[in-house]
Design a protein around this motif. Structure first.
Motif, mmCIF file in Angstrom:
data_model
loop_
_atom_site.group_PDB
_atom_site.id
_atom_site.type_symbol
_atom_site.label_atom_id
_atom_site.label_comp_id
_atom_site.label_asym_id
_atom_site.label_seq_id
_atom_site.Cartn_x
_atom_site.Cartn_y
_atom_site.Cartn_z
ATOM 1 N N ILE A 103 0.081 -2.733 -9.668
ATOM 2 C CA ILE A 103 -0.739 -3.646 -8.866
ATOM 3 C C ILE A 103 0.107 -4.813 -8.374
ATOM 4 C CG2 ILE A 103 -2.692 -5.251 -8.946
ATOM 5 C CD1 ILE A 103 -4.031 -3.345 -10.924
ATOM 6 N N SER A 104 1.012 -5.303 -9.224
ATOM 7 C CA SER A 104 1.907 -6.390 -8.818
ATOM 8 C C SER A 104 2.763 -5.977 -7.632
ATOM 9 C CB SER A 104 2.811 -6.801 -9.986
ATOM 10 O OG SER A 104 2.052 -7.211 -11.097
ATOM 11 N N VAL A 105 3.316 -4.766 -7.705
ATOM 12 C CA VAL A 105 4.145 -4.261 -6.608
ATOM 13 C C VAL A 105 3.326 -4.167 -5.322
ATOM 14 C CG1 VAL A 105 5.405 -2.227 -5.771
ATOM 15 C CG2 VAL A 105 5.739 -3.028 -8.112
ATOM 16 N N THR A 106 2.081 -3.712 -5.426
ATOM 17 C CA THR A 106 1.219 -3.589 -4.248
ATOM 18 C C THR A 106 0.932 -4.948 -3.624
ATOM 19 O OG1 THR A 106 0.182 -1.636 -5.231
ATOM 20 C CG2 THR A 106 -0.975 -2.691 -3.406
ATOM 21 N N LEU A 107 0.592 -5.942 -4.453
ATOM 22 C CA LEU A 107 0.276 -7.274 -3.931
ATOM 23 C C LEU A 107 1.510 -7.949 -3.325
ATOM 24 C CD1 LEU A 107 -2.102 -8.581 -6.755
ATOM 25 C CD2 LEU A 107 -2.724 -7.778 -4.465
ATOM 26 N N VAL A 108 2.647 -7.771 -3.974
ATOM 27 C CA VAL A 108 3.877 -8.335 -3.418
ATOM 28 C C VAL A 108 4.220 -7.643 -2.108
ATOM 29 C CG1 VAL A 108 6.365 -8.596 -3.769
ATOM 30 C CG2 VAL A 108 4.783 -9.084 -5.636
ATOM 31 N N GLY A 109 4.019 -6.323 -2.045
ATOM 32 C CA GLY A 109 4.246 -5.598 -0.800
ATOM 33 C C GLY A 109 3.349 -6.094 0.313
ATOM 34 N N MET A 110 2.099 -6.427 -0.017
ATOM 35 C CA MET A 110 1.185 -6.976 0.983
ATOM 36 C C MET A 110 1.690 -8.320 1.501
ATOM 37 S SD MET A 110 -2.790 -8.170 0.482
ATOM 38 C CE MET A 110 -2.276 -9.534 -0.569
ATOM 39 N N LEU A 111 2.127 -9.193 0.587
ATOM 40 C CA LEU A 111 2.623 -10.505 0.995
ATOM 41 C C LEU A 111 3.903 -10.385 1.812
ATOM 42 C CD1 LEU A 111 1.969 -12.490 -2.305
ATOM 43 C CD2 LEU A 111 0.736 -12.726 -0.146
ATOM 44 N N LEU A 112 4.774 -9.469 1.432
ATOM 45 C CA LEU A 112 6.001 -9.260 2.206
ATOM 46 C C LEU A 112 5.672 -8.691 3.579
ATOM 47 C CD1 LEU A 112 8.466 -7.789 -0.449
ATOM 48 C CD2 LEU A 112 8.429 -10.096 0.503
ATOM 49 N N ALA A 113 4.675 -7.814 3.645
ATOM 50 C CA ALA A 113 4.266 -7.255 4.934
ATOM 51 C C ALA A 113 3.763 -8.337 5.867
ATOM 52 C CB ALA A 113 3.178 -6.202 4.719
ATOM 53 N N ALA A 114 3.022 -9.302 5.300
ATOM 54 C CA ALA A 114 2.465 -10.379 6.110
ATOM 55 C C ALA A 114 3.485 -11.455 6.457
ATOM 56 C CB ALA A 114 1.281 -11.018 5.386
ATOM 57 N N SER A 115 4.657 -11.406 5.810
ATOM 58 C CA SER A 115 5.653 -12.442 6.085
ATOM 59 C C SER A 115 6.930 -11.886 6.709
ATOM 60 C CB SER A 115 6.008 -13.198 4.796
ATOM 61 O OG SER A 115 6.412 -12.313 3.777
ATOM 62 N N THR A 116 7.280 -10.646 6.391
ATOM 63 C CA THR A 116 8.506 -10.082 6.961
ATOM 64 C C THR A 116 8.213 -8.928 7.905
ATOM 65 O OG1 THR A 116 8.861 -8.489 5.171
ATOM 66 C CG2 THR A 116 9.742 -10.688 4.852
ATOM 67 N N GLY A 117 7.365 -7.982 7.463
ATOM 68 C CA GLY A 117 7.017 -6.859 8.324
ATOM 69 C C GLY A 117 8.124 -5.846 8.515
ATOM 70 N N ILE A 118 9.188 -5.905 7.716
ATOM 71 C CA ILE A 118 10.310 -4.974 7.845
ATOM 72 C C ILE A 118 10.196 -3.941 6.731
ATOM 73 C CG2 ILE A 118 12.806 -4.729 7.883
ATOM 74 C CD1 ILE A 118 13.024 -7.579 8.857
ATOM 75 N N VAL A 119 9.867 -2.705 7.102
ATOM 76 C CA VAL A 119 9.609 -1.657 6.118
ATOM 77 C C VAL A 119 10.851 -1.378 5.282
ATOM 78 C CG1 VAL A 119 9.036 0.785 5.817
ATOM 79 C CG2 VAL A 119 7.768 -0.614 7.462
ATOM 80 N N GLY A 120 11.994 -1.204 5.928
ATOM 81 C CA GLY A 120 13.214 -0.866 5.211
ATOM 82 C C GLY A 120 13.574 -1.897 4.165
ATOM 83 N N ALA A 121 13.501 -3.174 4.539
ATOM 84 C CA ALA A 121 13.851 -4.242 3.609
ATOM 85 C C ALA A 121 12.899 -4.261 2.418
ATOM 86 C CB ALA A 121 13.820 -5.591 4.328
ATOM 87 N N THR A 122 11.600 -4.046 2.662
ATOM 88 C CA THR A 122 10.621 -4.072 1.576
ATOM 89 C C THR A 122 10.836 -2.916 0.607
ATOM 90 O OG1 THR A 122 9.002 -5.099 3.060
ATOM 91 C CG2 THR A 122 8.161 -4.116 1.042
ATOM 92 N N VAL A 123 11.021 -1.710 1.138
ATOM 93 C CA VAL A 123 11.193 -0.540 0.281
ATOM 94 C C VAL A 123 12.482 -0.655 -0.537
ATOM 95 C CG1 VAL A 123 11.554 1.960 0.245
ATOM 96 C CG2 VAL A 123 9.856 0.975 1.787
ATOM 97 N N VAL A 124 13.566 -1.071 0.113
ATOM 98 C CA VAL A 124 14.843 -1.202 -0.595
ATOM 99 C C VAL A 124 14.750 -2.266 -1.679
ATOM 100 C CG1 VAL A 124 17.249 -1.951 -0.341
ATOM 101 C CG2 VAL A 124 16.263 -0.337 1.292
ATOM 102 N N THR A 125 14.150 -3.417 -1.353
ATOM 103 C CA THR A 125 14.020 -4.494 -2.333
ATOM 104 C C THR A 125 13.177 -4.052 -3.519
ATOM 105 O OG1 THR A 125 14.205 -6.155 -0.583
ATOM 106 C CG2 THR A 125 13.283 -6.874 -2.679
#
Length: 455
Positions: A103-125
């Protein structure tokens, strides 16, 4: 002659699968077909006279200026190590519960999506930071990889999304063409702000479906994602708020200014880029070398997008000159069931193309062909845009060429089999398709917010 247009489309897909650059494939294959057809009198070369004005329109497009600005903002936030601090804080908050780390990973992914929007960077991180921890704590391998890949793709639907910016421009042109073909003069366009507003509820709903799936799986099979008892110490709320508030404030400023009508997406992107620099400086992560890397990354991605757009413009001119649009319109008109059958056919085709093509290629090649016809049949442009965006999101997860799968494969431990990654994303592809069906049954999920915001 019309079937020559379909042959050209098939050849482009084949050349892309071989691995040639997208922009050069679109332009080169289109020119080759146009030249051969012109020799046999099957192509009117006057169609190509509009190409210079198309290039000028692309380079002079104020909406597309948001693309490099949003890319810059995301790259700066990636360098600022926002994700690392968010993951650490969220994990401390949730990982005491079964499935809490997921759940933590999902919520952080949501926040990163709303602030960065870069799929590659989010998945790699996420793959570098959270995957080893999840496996160490006994999480199922497929379950863990699936969550990381799926949450990484949230940047495609949660605004401010680069995909929605590109879709907004393509749909705006398609809407105006549809109006002209119907003999109407309507100066209105499909704005990126409309799509951002339309994507808010579906994006949050998708996050909710991900979390619901995690809760159900951990309730039925607790061994898939066990709790971690060592994390039962008191939560450091100051650390949590310190990691959460800066990106959240930036998200509210950027997205809120667009939804409230105070700024255009391009203006808000400029504010977001500046705000990202401020956050990076506050985190003491803003150096000359880091800024140089960010600018190089922004230049590469932006150049790729605009080169593909120029190549796609040439493709659309040749496709139209070969009578491809007339053929597609005739096929759609003859379908039993009218607009419903046509929409289902388009969504199925986009989903299947997602197995072999990237979302940018589909956006610039397929959408300009089918969108004007669907809009002429009376579909709401915002609803259609969100449906396409959700459908395109699956292209990041569908094997064998899903980019999120490639990103995670590149950073995951070699002991993790590729088949396990493929198995892990299957439930999340199904969840995205469920959301697509929900949007089809309840179009208000996409249209209610923009209708009430701008009414």
């Amino acid at each position: 002659m019309e079937y020559l247009a379909l042959l050209m489309f098939a050849c482009i897909c084949l050349v892309l699968l071989i691995g040639y650059p997208v922009a050069l494939t679109l332009a080169g294959t289109s020119l080759l077909f146009a030249g051969v057809a012109a020799l046999f009198g099957a192509f009117d070369t006057s169609y190509l006279s509009a190409f210079p004005s198309r290039i000028y329109g692309i380079l002079n497009n104020q909406t597309l200026l948001a693309v490099p600005l949003f890319v810059f903002m995301g790259a700066v936030l990636e360098k600022a190590q926002i994700a690392e601090k968010l993951l650490t804080s969220m994990a401390q908050l949730f990982s005491r519960f079964p499935g809490g780390l997921a759940i933590s990973v999902t919520l952080v992914g949501m926040l990163l999506a709303a602030s960065t929007g870069i799929v590659g960077a989010t998945v790699v991180t996420m793959g570098l930071l959270s995957l080893p921890t999840m496996l160490k704590r006994g999480y199922n391998t497929s379950f863990s990889t699936g969550i990381i890949c799926a949450t990484g793709t949230l940047g495609q639907i949660i605004p401010p999304s680069i995909a929605l910016v590109l879709l907004g421009d393509v749909l705006s042109n398609a809407y105006q063409r549809a109006q002209l073909d119907m003999g109407n003069f309507n100066p209105d366009t499909v704005s990126v702000g409309d799509l951002f507003a339309g994507a808010v509820i579906p994006g949050l709903l998708l996050v909710g479906l991900y979390i619901a799936y995690i809760i159900i799986i951990t309730w039925l099979k607790p061994e898939m994602a066990p709790a971690h008892g060592a994390d039962k110490e008191a939560v450091n709320w100051s650390s949590l708020l310190g990691a959460l508030l800066p990106p959240l404030a930036l998200m509210v400023i950027v997205l809120g200014s667009i939804l409230a009508g105070y700024a255009t997406p391009t203006e808000a992107a400029g504010v977001g880029a500046f705000g990202a620099l401020v956050l990076a400086a506050a985190q003491k992560q803003l150096s000359l070398d880091a800024l140089k890397a960010v600018m190089q990354s922004t230049l590469k991605i932006s150049s790729m997008v605009f080169m593909i757009l120029i190549g796609a413009s040439l493709f659309s001119l040749v496709f139209r000159g070969l009578g491809g649009e007339t053929l597609i319109h005739g096929i759609f008109s003859d379908l039993p069931g009218g607009v419903i059958s046509a929409t289902i056919l388009v969504m199925v085709v986009i989903f299947l193309l997602g197995f072999i093509l990237d979302f940018i290629e589909i956006t610039f090649v397929v959408i300009p062909i089918v969108a004007p016809i669907l809009l002429m049949m009376g579909l709401d442009p915002v609803w259609l845009g969100i449906m396409i965006a959700v459908n395109l999101q699956t292209s990041f997860l569908t094997p064998p060429f899903g980019f999120a799968l490639f990103y995670l494969r590149g950073v995951a431990d070699k002991s993790i089999k590729t088949l396990e990654i493929y198995k892990g994303v299957l439930p999340f592809i199904l969840i995205q398709l469920i959301l697509l069906v929900a949007l089809a049954i309840f179009p208000e999920l996409a249209t209610w917010l923009p209708d009430n915001l701008y009414s």
